[in-house]
Design an enzyme around this catalytic site. Sequence first.
Site, PDB file in Angstrom:
ATOM      1  N   LYS A 114       0.818  -1.212   0.000  1.00 23.61           N
ATOM      2  CA  LYS A 114       0.000   0.000   0.000  1.00 23.61           C
ATOM      3  C   LYS A 114       0.853   1.264   0.000  1.00 23.61           C
ATOM      4  O   LYS A 114       0.352   2.338  -0.345  1.00 23.61           O
ATOM      5  CB  LYS A 114      -0.962  -0.016   1.176  1.00 23.61           C
ATOM      6  CG  LYS A 114      -2.048  -1.083   1.010  1.00 23.61           C
ATOM      7  CD  LYS A 114      -3.088  -1.033   2.112  1.00 23.61           C
ATOM      8  CE  LYS A 114      -4.225  -2.003   1.862  1.00 23.61           C
ATOM      9  NZ  LYS A 114      -3.824  -3.409   2.092  1.00 23.61           N
TER      10      LYS A 114
HETATM   11  C1  LIG Z   1      -4.533  -4.527   1.465  1.00 23.30           C
HETATM   12  C2  LIG Z   1      -3.812  -5.832   1.442  1.00 23.30           C
HETATM   13  C3  LIG Z   1      -4.181  -6.900   0.563  1.00 23.30           C
HETATM   14  C4  LIG Z   1      -5.393  -6.802  -0.328  1.00 23.30           C
HETATM   15  O1  LIG Z   1      -5.215  -5.940  -1.427  1.00 23.30           O
HETATM   16  P1  LIG Z   1      -6.472  -5.451  -2.280  1.00 23.30           P
HETATM   17  O2  LIG Z   1      -5.927  -4.452  -3.237  1.00 23.30           O
HETATM   18  O3  LIG Z   1      -7.447  -4.858  -1.309  1.00 23.30           O
HETATM   19  O4  LIG Z   1      -7.039  -6.646  -2.972  1.00 23.30           O
HETATM   20  C5  LIG Z   1      -3.401  -8.042   0.550  1.00 23.30           C
HETATM   21  N1  LIG Z   1      -2.343  -8.189   1.366  1.00 23.30           N
HETATM   22  C6  LIG Z   1      -1.952  -7.208   2.233  1.00 23.30           C
HETATM   23  C7  LIG Z   1      -0.784  -7.447   3.107  1.00 23.30           C
HETATM   24  C8  LIG Z   1      -2.668  -5.993   2.294  1.00 23.30           C
HETATM   25  O5  LIG Z   1      -2.281  -5.041   3.162  1.00 23.30           O
END
Ligand SMILES: *Cc1c(COP(=O)(O)O)cnc(C)c1O
Length: 436
Positions: free
Chosen positions: A108
Amino acid sequence: MRFYSTNSPQIAVSVEEALFHSMPADKGLYMPTPLPQLGRDFFETIAGQSLADIGFSISRELFGNEINIAELEELTHQAFPFDTPVVDLDPGKLGVLELFHGPSLAFKDVGARYMAALMAYFSKRNDKEINILVATSGDTGGAVAMGFHNVPGIRVSILYPSGRVSDLQEKQLTTLGGNVQAFEVDGTFDDCQAIVKQAFVDNELNAQLALSSANSINIFRLIPQGFYYVRAYGQVRNYGKPVVFSTPSGNFGNLSAGVMVQQMGLPVDHFVAATNLNHVVPSYLETGIYAPKPSVATISNAMDVGNPSNFIRLKHLYNDDFHRLKANVSGYFYDDDETRAGMKRINELYHYVACPHTAIGILGLQAYHMASEKDVMGISLATAHPSKFKPLVEAILEKPVDVPERLAVLAERTKQSIQIPAEYYAFKESLLQTVA
Ligand SMILES: *Cc1c(COP(=O)(O)O)cnc(C)c1O
């Protein structure tokens, strides 16, 4: 580049509008249009390029008309001072794309940092300070807090549920200081989200402050996530095999970003959508019926989503054509026992420590390898560093997990939070006090 709403394809708003107002008034989601075509030559030249280089080249195709090119180059490089390498587990067959080398140790960071850099660019031209409000259940808040820390012209207020985020997650939110302040809400994540929603419709507050959001429905968090799929392709292109990506998914932003960049010309042979027991999308791919459900709690908790917010984007990318979607994306899902067993097996086979989310991606890719007759190069996205889930990973693998320095130092820092009850007026009053 313009943005239409999934609810009103005829509207078209500017980059700045979609960036600062995450959601269209009709409550749809913004989608970019038209998607530029990168062309074959583009992919011939990228092998040695960093994430920032590739991010800049693509940004230029996307926003070269809206943003000064020299500033676009600078802001892209500022956003990505880290790389996203593919680590070979089984050369020519299986690699993991490590997306956790940024400050909060999860993918993210990529979206949050690029969005922060773009907001800084546009807000320089206005003299009013922008106030970003975010509700977090853990991971998003850390990436946003660190992405916006020290960005001029922007103040960030993060709301999190007291006692319901991990110690390290809390430290990521509460120890930065400066332009980032944390509101510790005596309530649940839903309470935090309700307070933020109410703030956006409070006319009196909006007359005093320029409010904006950094939540995951903002299209500018997805666009930069396409850059690392391209970066990964550049790294494995020499194997000369069709490339398959496996994406551990919750809200399906990450997978949508991959499909978007595929439609810009990235030669992706197939996608694997891997989930935990919250498997509405794998089930949809099986049956053609989309049946959202309340989420269930799992050990891969960043993917505990019962009604993925980006599902509508996926459908739009395939013009609502179920058969086209199904031909390009395979779904697999795993329960907690399978995830634990997978983490152990990955460690034994490849000497690789995967977090629970990452393990689900690898399991999905292995299942796809078994089911498909093709000789493909599989790349599974590693979405978080295993040390973010240290106690859990150590219990499963029965060995210590190293914590990177940038996470370890947080444990020493002192938490600073503004404690409030789960009531909108308490939040409003203390927000106005802090920004006055
Ligand atoms: C947010 C997150 C996901 C999921 O990603 P999306 O884009 O919501 O499908 C998977 N793994 C981790 C570690 C995350 O923080």
